[in-house]
Design an enzyme around this catalytic site. Structure first.
Site, PDB file in Angstrom:
ATOM      1  N   GLY A   8     -36.517  -3.507 -43.567  1.00 17.62           N
ATOM      2  CA  GLY A   8     -38.208  -5.026 -43.815  1.00 17.62           C
ATOM      3  C   GLY A   8     -36.219  -6.317 -43.284  1.00 17.62           C
ATOM      4  O   GLY A   8     -36.436  -7.064 -43.986  1.00 17.62           O
ATOM      5  N   GLY A  11     -37.733  -9.581 -42.373  1.00 17.80           N
ATOM      6  CA  GLY A  11     -37.352 -10.254 -43.782  1.00 17.80           C
ATOM      7  C   GLY A  11     -36.768 -11.881 -44.019  1.00 17.80           C
ATOM      8  O   GLY A  11     -35.689 -11.983 -43.528  1.00 17.80           O
ATOM      9  N   TYR A 141     -49.018  -8.100 -57.409  1.00 14.50           N
ATOM     10  CA  TYR A 141     -47.534  -7.974 -56.503  1.00 14.50           C
ATOM     11  C   TYR A 141     -47.195  -7.737 -57.774  1.00 14.50           C
ATOM     12  O   TYR A 141     -46.105  -6.440 -57.903  1.00 14.50           O
ATOM     13  CB  TYR A 141     -47.231  -9.250 -56.530  1.00 14.50           C
ATOM     14  CG  TYR A 141     -46.169  -8.759 -55.543  1.00 14.50           C
ATOM     15  CD1 TYR A 141     -45.633  -8.841 -54.564  1.00 14.50           C
ATOM     16  CD2 TYR A 141     -45.410 -10.158 -56.644  1.00 14.50           C
ATOM     17  CE1 TYR A 141     -44.474  -9.315 -54.209  1.00 14.50           C
ATOM     18  CE2 TYR A 141     -43.760 -10.377 -56.140  1.00 14.50           C
ATOM     19  CZ  TYR A 141     -42.977  -9.560 -55.254  1.00 14.50           C
ATOM     20  OH  TYR A 141     -41.895 -10.221 -54.553  1.00 14.50           O
ATOM     21  N   LYS A 145     -44.582  -4.353 -58.989  1.00 10.74           N
ATOM     22  CA  LYS A 145     -43.208  -4.444 -59.214  1.00 10.74           C
ATOM     23  C   LYS A 145     -42.821  -3.716 -60.562  1.00 10.74           C
ATOM     24  O   LYS A 145     -41.648  -3.223 -61.030  1.00 10.74           O
ATOM     25  CB  LYS A 145     -42.195  -5.256 -59.425  1.00 10.74           C
ATOM     26  CG  LYS A 145     -42.352  -6.712 -57.744  1.00 10.74           C
ATOM     27  CD  LYS A 145     -41.440  -6.010 -57.237  1.00 10.74           C
ATOM     28  CE  LYS A 145     -40.951  -6.738 -56.097  1.00 10.74           C
ATOM     29  NZ  LYS A 145     -40.906  -6.389 -55.293  1.00 10.74           N
TER      30      LYS A 145
HETATM   31  N1  SER Z   1     -41.326 -15.226 -53.703  1.00 10.07           N
HETATM   32  C1  SER Z   1     -42.953 -13.687 -54.123  1.00 10.07           C
HETATM   33  C2  SER Z   1     -43.834 -14.488 -54.789  1.00 10.07           C
HETATM   34  O1  SER Z   1     -44.335 -16.008 -54.626  1.00 10.07           O
HETATM   35  C3  SER Z   1     -42.011 -13.824 -55.990  1.00 10.07           C
HETATM   36  O2  SER Z   1     -41.772 -12.637 -56.310  1.00 10.07           O
HETATM   37  O3  SER Z   1     -44.586 -13.906 -53.664  1.00 10.07           O
END
Ligand code: SER
Length: 310
Positions: A8, A11, A141, A145
């Site tokens: 990545g 990114g 998300y 995690k």
């Molecule tokens: N910056 C990230 C998001 O908002 C948070 O881990 O997806």
């Protein structure tokens, strides 16, 4: 020395981490892995490789070919992208991590992997959220995690894989913001520098934990440099620096760009995601165990970003 692989690398964290790594390592000792976005601006001797982290075989070939020892595994979909495409998020965010940890087991790799404040949901205290607060994420998300943190712990306990992690908040640095929730802050600074008003997708009073990208990169490098016995948390460490609302950010921007105008145009999904996350983070364990100290608060970060963007 075995080489360092950054997945990545194109990114937001990757681009900045590469610069941080080149400060300590020769360009030919760092391999920048990208998938769809080819990398530009690498040093002359810098190495880069195309690799899709969901393809374990190819990833394994890269590890062998470049004699990789450490992996900074950054490939992932951010919160809003993950919510819109949960199946892809699971494949990249979870599948990619599983592949990296499996290879870590087989090739004795050390791994850095970023977790997030998104591991917390509404059951966690909002202020100074402690390390061991309940983990009840409400969005894809964050669920990825939490599962990722558990994998790290399992691979450490069962196979001795030395994987290290911090829970980042929003990261603030120059460069195109990705499809996340905290990224509004970067968009706001870009709009201000262009002399445009900004319509915040998050409403007034929405506070979120944030960290200057320079601090975030240093945290990754420092936790990897810490002696192994100092890393006592094998899921992921809370990490904190600052916290602010859209209005507080706008006030700081106005010190440089007095006419900047903040408007609000609430994005329902982003607002719900933000509402489920902490306001501020308690990171005493990172400070005690491996000496984390942040350097930048809101004023320094806004000044730096405005200068860099200009
Ligand atoms: N910056 C990230 C998001 O908002 C948070 O881990 O997806």
């Amino acid at each position: 020395m075995r080489r360092i692989l950054v997945t990545g690398a194109a990114g937001a964290i990757g681009r900045n981490l590469l610069r941080g790594l080149y400060a300590f390592h020769r360009p030919q000792d760092v391999v920048a892995g990208y998938n769809k976005t080819p990398l530009t601006g690498l040093p002359e001797d810098g190495l880069s490789v195309q690799v899709d982290v969901t393809d374990k075989e190819r990833l394994g070939l890269v590890v062998e070919k470049y004699d990789v020892g450490d992996v900074y595994h950054l490939s992932a979909l951010l919160s809003i992208a993950a919510e819109k495409n949960p199946e892809l998020a699971r494949r990249v965010n979870m599948g990619g991590l599983t592949n990296v940890l499996d290879l870590a087991k087989d090739y004795d790799l050390r791994v850095f992997w970023p977790s997030s404040i998104a591991v917390f949901g509404s059951t966690a205290p909002k202020y100074n959220t402690p390390q061991d607060a309940p983990l009840d994420p409400e969005f894809e998300y964050g669920r990825n995690k939490v599962a990722g943190e558990r994998l790290l712990q399992q691979y450490f306990n069962e196979f001795g894989v030395d994987a290290r992690s911090v829970r980042y908040g929003g990261l603030l640095g120059p460069g195109k913001p990705g499809p996340g929730t905290t990224e509004y802050a970067i968009e706001m600074i870009y709009a201000a520098v262009k002399g445009e008003p900004y319509a915040s997708p998050l409403g007034p009073g929405t506070a979120l934990p944030m960290t200057d990208m320079r601090d975030a990169v240093r945290a990754a490098i420092e936790i990897m440099a810490a002696p192994k016995e100092r890393i006592k948390i094998r899921t992921s460490y809370n990490l904190s620096a600052m916290s602010f609302t859209p209005e507080q950010l706008a006030d700081e921007i106005r010190k440089y760009i007095p006419g900047f105008e903040l408007r609000f145009k609430i994005d329902e999904l982003k607002q719900r995601v933000a509402n489920s996350w902490p306001y501020t983070i308690g990171d005493s364990f990172a400070r005690e165990h491996w000496g984390w100290v942040h350097s930048y608060g809101l004023p320094e970060t806004v000044g730096y970003m405005i200068n860099e963007i200009r």
